[in-house]
Design an enzyme around this catalytic site. Structure first.
Site, PDB file in Angstrom:
ATOM      1  CE  LYS A 109      -5.382  53.709  24.168  1.00 18.44           C
ATOM      2  NZ  LYS A 109      -6.035  52.611  24.909  1.00 18.44           N
ATOM      3  CE  LYS A 190      -3.315  57.978  29.536  1.00 17.21           C
ATOM      4  NZ  LYS A 190      -3.347  56.580  30.282  1.00 17.21           N
ATOM      5  CE  LYS A 193      -0.881  49.975  33.469  1.00 22.24           C
ATOM      6  NZ  LYS A 193      -1.897  49.646  32.500  1.00 22.24           N
TER       7      LYS A 193
HETATM    8  N1  AQP Z   1      -1.056  59.052  33.996  1.00 21.38           N
HETATM    9  C1  AQP Z   1      -2.023  58.852  34.744  1.00 21.38           C
HETATM   10  N2  AQP Z   1      -2.390  59.350  35.676  1.00 21.38           N
HETATM   11  C2  AQP Z   1      -3.553  58.955  36.490  1.00 21.38           C
HETATM   12  N3  AQP Z   1      -4.066  57.906  36.176  1.00 21.38           N
HETATM   13  C3  AQP Z   1      -3.841  57.256  35.270  1.00 21.38           C
HETATM   14  N4  AQP Z   1      -4.230  56.242  34.962  1.00 21.38           N
HETATM   15  C4  AQP Z   1      -3.516  55.527  33.904  1.00 21.38           C
HETATM   16  N5  AQP Z   1      -2.818  56.548  33.512  1.00 21.38           N
HETATM   17  C5  AQP Z   1      -2.756  57.540  34.331  1.00 21.38           C
HETATM   18  C6  AQP Z   1      -5.304  55.445  35.633  1.00 21.38           C
HETATM   19  O1  AQP Z   1      -4.872  53.891  35.845  1.00 21.38           O
HETATM   20  C7  AQP Z   1      -5.805  52.930  35.792  1.00 21.38           C
HETATM   21  C8  AQP Z   1      -5.187  51.757  34.913  1.00 21.38           C
HETATM   22  O2  AQP Z   1      -5.386  52.246  33.523  1.00 21.38           O
HETATM   23  P1  AQP Z   1      -4.805  51.658  32.291  1.00 21.38           P
HETATM   24  O3  AQP Z   1      -4.395  50.042  32.750  1.00 21.38           O
HETATM   25  O4  AQP Z   1      -5.729  52.029  31.256  1.00 21.38           O
HETATM   26  O5  AQP Z   1      -3.291  52.543  32.362  1.00 21.38           O
HETATM   27  P2  AQP Z   1      -2.197  53.212  31.308  1.00 21.38           P
HETATM   28  O6  AQP Z   1      -1.129  53.278  31.980  1.00 21.38           O
HETATM   29  O7  AQP Z   1      -3.309  54.328  30.726  1.00 21.38           O
HETATM   30  O8  AQP Z   1      -1.925  51.874  30.612  1.00 21.38           O
HETATM   31  P3  AQP Z   1      -2.233  51.741  28.819  1.00 21.38           P
HETATM   32  O9  AQP Z   1      -2.109  50.244  28.631  1.00 21.38           O
HETATM   33  O10 AQP Z   1      -1.020  52.838  28.379  1.00 21.38           O
HETATM   34  O11 AQP Z   1      -3.487  52.139  28.563  1.00 21.38           O
HETATM   35  P4  AQP Z   1      -4.036  53.286  27.657  1.00 21.38           P
HETATM   36  O12 AQP Z   1      -3.166  53.167  26.368  1.00 21.38           O
HETATM   37  O13 AQP Z   1      -5.568  53.142  27.628  1.00 21.38           O
HETATM   38  O14 AQP Z   1      -3.707  54.720  28.144  1.00 21.38           O
HETATM   39  C9  AQP Z   1      -7.074  53.660  35.188  1.00 21.38           C
HETATM   40  O15 AQP Z   1      -7.899  53.950  36.436  1.00 21.38           O
HETATM   41  C10 AQP Z   1      -6.401  55.142  34.697  1.00 21.38           C
HETATM   42  O16 AQP Z   1      -7.305  56.033  34.600  1.00 21.38           O
END
Ligand code: AQP
Length: 323
Positions: A109, A190, A193
């Site tokens: 990041k 992965k 969001k």
């Molecule tokens: N791709 C994924 N597959 C399975 N589980 C996932 N999680 C996130 N992405 C995947 C799980 O969702 C929960 C919330 O995590 P988050 O709010 O960090 O979700 P995100 O989509 O990863 O959001 P961001 O803002 O993009 O975060 P970063 O940049 O940190 O990845 C968690 O339990 C996560 O494991």
């Protein structure tokens, strides 16, 4: 069985969030389960205040629409329980710069953010505070959170050794399939969001025509054989895991029923549309009354504070603070 997990209000929930985390939350809900919208974590992104408020409301509605029942479990907004930020500071003082700067998410990041801020380095400590404040036994999360969970365990053990037994050491739980759902266009990354990928992120409440379009355009490969093989066929294996997670079969069983990618994609699209349609309807109804969502969150924050306050004071006293 004390459970805690959280989700950032950084955008609409995608299938990774649902299959990797939220579905486990719904299955594990009880009076001992705490689920939070971790808005303090979203501040590590450059997010407009109005957008943050909107996404927080959206996430509250999504969690309840997907099956979390505020009469059964505790749903709250992290920033409404100030002990999270307070314990964060105490734990920052037992964590080293070296261990935080080695975290994979930080390395990735910080490359993407110009002039990245300190919060991007230290947010795993806040995450440890989120978990440890509730004497959590199990943390249902997707596979991407393994390293952060390990950090929370390390911090808990270090704190206990240095200041006396204070925190329970938590364990992370992941689903057997779809623990890491990949971007449909870039199946080696992965689904996320916060990273915009208009065709690669499949959201829970996308319109049916968008779901069909995204799945039909999902990147696969050219050899044409329907087989579950992450190494050679990451795009197809991702679709098979999503299918298997929704249908309850193994990915191999799903693969065994198809000879063409197109048919698999058509059936998967219908499965996704029908799975989320009732939740989407509930979500739209819930969004008509944001006041009610915030009432639920405020009740949740009160319950969460009762638990977190006791643990925070114990940790603060153990470190020699008088407050
Ligand atoms: N791709 C994924 N597959 C399975 N589980 C996932 N999680 C996130 N992405 C995947 C799980 O969702 C929960 C919330 O995590 P988050 O709010 O960090 O979700 P995100 O989509 O990863 O959001 P961001 O803002 O993009 O975060 P970063 O940049 O940190 O990845 C968690 O339990 C996560 O494991």
């Amino acid at each position: 069985m004390r459970i805690l997990s959280g989700i950032q209000p950084s955008g609409s929930m995608h299938l990774g969030n649902y299959l990797g985390a939220l579905r486990q939350w719904v299955e594990g809900q009880s009076s001992d389960a705490f689920y939070c919208v971790v808005d303090l974590h979203a501040l590590t992104l450059q997010i407009e205040p109005e957008k943050l408020r909107e996404q927080t409301t959206d996430l509250l509605a999504t969690l309840i629409a997907a099956g979390l029942d505020p009469e059964v479990c505790t749903i709250f907004i992290q920033s409404q329980v100030p002990y999270h930020a307070q314990l964060n500071w105490l734990l920052e003082c037992v964590t080293t710069y070296g261990e935080l700067s080695r975290m994979t998410a930080f390395k990735e990041k910080s490359q993407r953010q110009e002039g990245f801020r300190v919060g991007l380095l230290t947010y795993p400590v806040l995450q440890a505070a989120d978990i440890l404040l509730y004497q959590t036994e199990f943390v249902p999360v997707g596979d991407d959170q393994r390293q952060h969970l390990e950090m929370a365990r390390t911090i808990a053990e270090r704190f206990n050794n240095r200041f006396g037994e204070t925190f329970r050491v938590p364990v992370g739980t992941q689903p057997k399939v779809a623990a890491r759902v990949m971007d449909l266009q870039e199946p080696t990354r992965k689904m996320s969001k916060s990273i915009s990928s208009p065709l690669g992120n499949l959201h829970m409440f996308d319109a049916p025509e968008d779901i069909r379009k995204k799945i039909s355009k999902a990147v696969t490969d050219t050899d044409g054989e329907v087989r579950f093989d992450w190494e050679k066929k990451p795009g197809l294996s991702n679709l098979l895991e999503i299918y298997s997670s929704l249908s309850g079969e193994t990915p191999e069983q799903v693969a065994g029923r198809y000879t063409r990618y197109g048919e698999l994609k058509t059936d998967l699209s219908e499965l996704v549309v029908t799975t989320f349609a009732p939740m989407k309807q509930r979500y739209e109804e819930l969004l008509l009354d944001p006041g009610n969502l915030y009432k639920i969150a405020a009740n949740g924050a009160e319950k969460a504070s009762d638990v977190a306050g006791v643990v925070y004071r114990r940790a603060a006293n153990a470190m020699g603070l008088s407050g």
